[in-house]
Design a protein around this motif. Structure first.
Motif, short mmCIF file in Angstrom:
data_model
loop_
_atom_site.label_atom_id
_atom_site.label_comp_id
_atom_site.label_asym_id
_atom_site.label_seq_id
_atom_site.Cartn_x
_atom_site.Cartn_y
_atom_site.Cartn_z
N LEU A 126 0.90 -1.38 -0.21
CA LEU A 126 0.02 0.20 -0.01
C LEU A 126 0.95 1.44 0.18
O LEU A 126 0.64 2.25 0.57
CB LEU A 126 -0.89 -0.07 1.29
CG LEU A 126 -2.07 -1.35 1.26
CD1 LEU A 126 -2.60 -1.21 2.70
CD2 LEU A 126 -2.89 -1.15 0.02
N GLN A 164 -0.52 4.29 -1.68
CA GLN A 164 -1.75 4.96 -0.79
C GLN A 164 -1.36 5.79 0.74
O GLN A 164 -2.25 6.12 1.51
CB GLN A 164 -2.68 3.71 -0.37
CG GLN A 164 -3.55 3.11 -1.53
CD GLN A 164 -2.86 2.52 -2.39
OE1 GLN A 164 -1.64 1.60 -1.81
NE2 GLN A 164 -3.20 1.97 -3.42
N TYR A 219 0.68 3.98 2.92
CA TYR A 219 1.01 3.10 4.22
C TYR A 219 1.80 1.91 3.51
O TYR A 219 1.46 0.75 3.12
CB TYR A 219 -0.35 2.45 4.37
CG TYR A 219 -1.29 3.38 4.83
CD1 TYR A 219 -1.46 3.72 6.21
CD2 TYR A 219 -2.39 3.99 4.19
CE1 TYR A 219 -2.29 4.68 6.78
CE2 TYR A 219 -3.36 4.84 4.30
CZ TYR A 219 -3.34 5.28 5.81
OH TYR A 219 -4.32 5.99 6.33
N TYR A 252 3.24 -2.30 8.72
CA TYR A 252 3.22 -1.13 7.68
C TYR A 252 3.45 0.23 8.57
O TYR A 252 3.64 -0.02 9.84
CB TYR A 252 1.92 -0.94 7.02
CG TYR A 252 1.38 -2.21 6.28
CD1 TYR A 252 1.31 -2.10 4.93
CD2 TYR A 252 0.80 -3.43 6.80
CE1 TYR A 252 0.98 -3.12 4.10
CE2 TYR A 252 0.49 -4.29 6.09
CZ TYR A 252 0.51 -4.06 4.54
OH TYR A 252 0.23 -5.32 3.80
N ASN A 300 -8.10 1.17 2.26
CA ASN A 300 -7.27 0.92 1.31
C ASN A 300 -6.89 -0.62 1.15
O ASN A 300 -6.83 -1.22 0.02
CB ASN A 300 -6.04 1.80 1.22
CG ASN A 300 -6.15 3.36 0.79
OD1 ASN A 300 -6.35 3.40 -0.08
ND2 ASN A 300 -6.25 4.11 1.94
N LEU A 301 -6.61 -0.98 2.49
CA LEU A 301 -6.30 -2.53 2.29
C LEU A 301 -7.49 -3.73 1.82
O LEU A 301 -7.24 -4.44 1.03
CB LEU A 301 -6.01 -3.15 3.90
CG LEU A 301 -5.69 -4.40 3.91
CD1 LEU A 301 -4.29 -4.63 3.49
CD2 LEU A 301 -5.70 -4.88 5.27
N HIS A 356 -8.22 -3.63 -1.92
CA HIS A 356 -7.22 -4.16 -2.82
C HIS A 356 -7.91 -5.41 -3.23
O HIS A 356 -8.32 -6.36 -2.57
CB HIS A 356 -5.91 -4.44 -2.20
CG HIS A 356 -4.77 -4.54 -3.11
ND1 HIS A 356 -4.36 -5.92 -3.69
CD2 HIS A 356 -3.72 -3.88 -3.47
CE1 HIS A 356 -3.21 -5.81 -4.09
NE2 HIS A 356 -2.83 -4.43 -4.31
N SER A 375 -7.03 -8.69 -1.17
CA SER A 375 -7.54 -8.77 0.23
C SER A 375 -8.48 -9.66 0.29
O SER A 375 -9.39 -9.97 -0.54
CB SER A 375 -7.69 -7.35 0.77
OG SER A 375 -8.65 -6.85 0.22
#
Length: 271
Positions: free
Chosen positions: A181, A184, A186, A206, A264-265, A268, A271
């Motif tokens: 990430l 983004q 992170y 992260y 954001n995670l 993806h 995920s």
């Protein structure tokens, strides 16, 4: 592992304070190092002697009785609250005081009542949580704090998911998703093994600026699909499940920053 590092980890190993990966690495070094074996046996014997030694001294009953007799009597919380309210005119007013004085007297009493209500509500909220979740949450906070105190956020240090993901091969009975990430805000900085809830788990590390974010992952579907961010001991943490995996994220960053990381995670494709 060098001798110096092994000596630093030795007290934590004896007191069972090391993470799973640290303990395994220490044991591998110990198996082939006679000097460290000798130091381990010496410290283990000292620790055993201290635990077995009768270092507690019991005070004579007469002394305990004299101490209790000298202590002033202590009213219960409700008795103190009743006296406070009576003194401020809540039960008919204090002799010789006017309306303004009574209103001023109510201020500390009102604060006490509000504090009592807040305490009762907080206790009820805490007791309403499932005991297993409460215990696991504390385990996660302890693990996060321990990783910072021992300066051991990572077993493998890399910003490349293609380096971090293969590192877990053979160390776990599942393949954790490892997501980059960085774009983004992170970036992935590494990974490690840990031990939670009775089994080994994967931890992806992260960062948001200078704030580390520990993402714990293991198989299961015992959480809801929508994460809920909570605060405990000054840390923000969230729990959710997706694609057969449990996720816990914890950080000292703010709620908005953790929410951005989770959003954001979860967006993806991997995920």
């Amino acid at each position: 592992m060098e001798h110096e590092q092994a000596f630093e980890l030795l007290p934590g190993y004896i007191d069972e304070e090391l993470s799973l990966s640290e303990a395994l690495e220490f044991e591998r070094h110990l198996a082939g190092c006679a000097l460290c074996k000798q130091a381990y046996e010496q410290q283990r014997q000292v620790s055993t002697q201290l635990r077995q030694a009768d270092l507690r001294w019991e005070a004579p009953p007469e002394l305990a009785q004299r101490i209790r007799a000298a202590l002033p009597g202590r009213r219960s919380l409700w008795q103190r609250l009743a006296v406070r309210l009576a003194g401020t005119g809540a039960f008919g007013g204090r002799a010789g005081t006017g309306g303004a004085g009574a209103r001023l007297g109510w201020a500390p009493a009102g604060a006490m009542v509000l504090s009592l209500v807040a305490l009762t509500w907080s206790a009820g909220l805490y007791l309403s949580m499932p005991p297993g979740d409460t215990h696991l949450t504390q385990e996660l906070v302890d693990s996060h704090v321990r990783s910072l105190q021992f300066d051991h956020l990572y077993d493998v240090i890399s910003t490349d998911r293609h380096t971090v993901k293969p590192w877990f091969d053979g160390k776990l009975d599942f393949a954790p998703p490892v997501i980059d990430l960085a774009q983004q805000g992170y970036p992935l900085v590494g990974g490690r093994l840990d031990y939670l809830n009775g089994h080994a788990v994967a931890v992806m590390v992260y960062r948001y600026k200078l704030h580390p974010i520990n993402l714990y992952v293991w198989p299961g579907n015992d959480a809801g699909a929508t994460p809920h961010i909570a605060e405990r001991q000054g840390y923000h943490l969230a729990h959710w499940s997706a694609a057969g995996m449990n996720y816990w994220a914890i950080t000292d960053a703010g709620e908005a920053e953790l929410n951005g990381f989770i959003t954001n995670l979860r967006a993806h494709p991997a995920s």
